[in-house]
Design an enzyme around this catalytic site. Sequence first.
Site, PDB file in Angstrom:
ATOM      1  N   LYS A 263       0.996  -1.651  -0.124  1.00  0.00           N
ATOM      2  CA  LYS A 263       0.167   0.041   0.320  1.00  0.00           C
ATOM      3  C   LYS A 263       0.739   1.661  -0.439  1.00  0.00           C
ATOM      4  O   LYS A 263       2.224   1.045   0.796  1.00  0.00           O
ATOM      5  CB  LYS A 263      -0.534   0.522   1.306  1.00  0.00           C
ATOM      6  CG  LYS A 263      -1.828   1.129   1.301  1.00  0.00           C
ATOM      7  CD  LYS A 263      -2.807   0.042  -0.071  1.00  0.00           C
ATOM      8  CE  LYS A 263      -4.539   0.183   0.334  1.00  0.00           C
ATOM      9  NZ  LYS A 263      -5.294  -0.722  -0.054  1.00  0.00           N
TER      10      LYS A 263
ATOM     11  N   GLY B  46     -21.573   6.919   1.427  1.00  0.00           N
ATOM     12  CA  GLY B  46     -20.214   7.284   1.050  1.00  0.00           C
ATOM     13  C   GLY B  46     -20.738   7.100  -0.192  1.00  0.00           C
ATOM     14  O   GLY B  46     -21.008   5.916  -0.828  1.00  0.00           O
ATOM     15  N   TYR B  47     -20.630   7.647  -1.461  1.00  0.00           N
ATOM     16  CA  TYR B  47     -21.246   7.866  -2.469  1.00  0.00           C
ATOM     17  C   TYR B  47     -19.511   8.078  -3.756  1.00  0.00           C
ATOM     18  O   TYR B  47     -19.425   9.110  -4.548  1.00  0.00           O
ATOM     19  CB  TYR B  47     -22.055   9.282  -3.408  1.00  0.00           C
ATOM     20  CG  TYR B  47     -23.339   7.939  -3.673  1.00  0.00           C
ATOM     21  CD1 TYR B  47     -24.040   7.275  -3.489  1.00  0.00           C
ATOM     22  CD2 TYR B  47     -23.240   9.028  -4.897  1.00  0.00           C
ATOM     23  CE1 TYR B  47     -24.580   7.144  -4.764  1.00  0.00           C
ATOM     24  CE2 TYR B  47     -24.132   9.175  -5.974  1.00  0.00           C
ATOM     25  CZ  TYR B  47     -25.354   7.681  -5.523  1.00  0.00           C
ATOM     26  OH  TYR B  47     -25.922   6.979  -6.723  1.00  0.00           O
ATOM     27  N   GLY B  48     -18.211   7.355  -3.379  1.00  0.00           N
ATOM     28  CA  GLY B  48     -17.493   7.831  -4.259  1.00  0.00           C
ATOM     29  C   GLY B  48     -17.615   7.018  -5.325  1.00  0.00           C
ATOM     30  O   GLY B  48     -19.018   6.591  -5.167  1.00  0.00           O
ATOM     31  N   ASN B  49     -16.485   5.823  -5.748  1.00  0.00           N
ATOM     32  CA  ASN B  49     -16.161   5.036  -6.864  1.00  0.00           C
ATOM     33  C   ASN B  49     -17.421   3.772  -6.429  1.00  0.00           C
ATOM     34  O   ASN B  49     -18.180   3.437  -6.828  1.00  0.00           O
ATOM     35  CB  ASN B  49     -15.288   4.550  -7.033  1.00  0.00           C
ATOM     36  CG  ASN B  49     -14.895   3.512  -7.887  1.00  0.00           C
ATOM     37  OD1 ASN B  49     -15.456   2.528  -7.900  1.00  0.00           O
ATOM     38  ND2 ASN B  49     -14.826   3.598  -9.477  1.00  0.00           N
ATOM     39  N   ALA B  50     -16.525   3.562  -4.993  1.00  0.00           N
ATOM     40  CA  ALA B  50     -17.468   1.887  -4.564  1.00  0.00           C
ATOM     41  C   ALA B  50     -19.134   2.156  -4.148  1.00  0.00           C
ATOM     42  O   ALA B  50     -20.030   2.077  -4.501  1.00  0.00           O
ATOM     43  CB  ALA B  50     -16.591   1.393  -3.231  1.00  0.00           C
ATOM     44  N   GLY B  51     -19.718   3.611  -3.859  1.00  0.00           N
ATOM     45  CA  GLY B  51     -20.679   3.679  -3.404  1.00  0.00           C
ATOM     46  C   GLY B  51     -21.727   3.772  -4.511  1.00  0.00           C
ATOM     47  O   GLY B  51     -22.972   3.334  -4.276  1.00  0.00           O
TER      48      GLY B  51
END
Length: 420
Positions: free
Chosen positions: A110, A222-227
């Site tokens: 990481k 959460g409403y980024g890529n995954a959300g």
Amino acid sequence: MTQSPQSAQISYNTSLKQLENAADIIKLDPAAYELLRHPLRELHVTMPVKMDNGSTKIFHGFRVQHNDARGPNKGGIRFHPDETIDTVRALASWMTWKTSVMDIPLGGGKGGVICNPKNMSLGELERLSRAYIRQLGNFIGPQKDIPAPDVYTTPQIMAWIADEYSIMHGHNQFGVITGKPLALGGSAGRGDATARGGIYCVREAAETIDLNLAGARAAIQGYGNAGSYAHKLAVELLGMKVIAVSDSSGSIYNPDGFLYEALMAHKKKSGSVTGFPEAAAISDKELLELDVAVLFPAALDSVITKTNAPDIRAKIIAELANGPTTPEADTILYKKGVYIIPDLLCNAGGVTVSYFEMVQNAYGYYWEEKEVQQRLEKKMKTAFLAVQQKSKAYNVNNRLAAYIVAVERVAEAMKLRGWY
Ligand code: GLU
């Protein structure tokens, strides 16, 4: 992405505790255990970057390679103001376990840079990304350590990194990084892969606990890529109704469910899901405690804690974020009978399609989206089953079962290589 920068940090000690629990159960050899308690390598870098106002700002970053017994280190790069080496260490070790649970021939790594991309121009971000990769130099490489997107890093950033690394080596080396745009050797299906993998897991979990998902309610933190892709796919693939979503500006609720296209259009225009017409504002706490079939934590870590866990009413928690549930919350939820799909499994669709991207880059031959999705589905189902079987065999919760699957495989590889 969608999290408060103030959230409690993941700690390496927590990840060590999880390893210890798994090691105890499988009676792991003491030398193997000691090896796995430490990252094999880590690099700390300092980078001067020219800012738009003419000043030079000094940034600090890290890259940690936890273990590469099963294959090259693999894992994302986070750009975050609260980044620490301790967090990156924990996340690097989780990548070792994640790639192992998925049985893909990779290890764990990481990277992180302490910065706030929200306050930086595109030009500044580009210069920082290139500076970071120049400083990592030959610490990474297509056969050694392959970064990817993570919190606040995007396909565009991956493209700059692929370009900079190619310049450093005198020829194109796009295989050094995954999550690239399609035009630069990215894989079809990488964009929604994290959410898609999670949705396949939710389908398996619902079958296990005999829960009907058609028309059932979901909430997404959460409403980024995954959300955001979880919203799209929960509706498309599971027939669910997404009644609440949130981002770093707040949470919104509509009992009739949100239309993905309309909400995405609103977010693109205004920069946030908040203020969406026909939605009530609710608190982030209320969102987490809604009476839903599935709760998707899809932002940062440590949002489900001992304080809110007793009030959580979801039947399934699908961990699209890394480390959203604290160990104390885990115990409470397990006792309450909530079915948790642990992050190591639930969000592993991203790294799995990253692995497919590496294979396609090496092969120079690219698959169609349908093929990527079919291969991903097969991988997710196999991993889900492996975790479920371990959970039954040892009578332990899914998280511990996932660790057991992962640690056993890494230990076997280390043994075969003669490391202990
Ligand atoms: N950052 C993602 C994760 O935590 C993806 C890593 C990758 O694709 O290498 O799994």
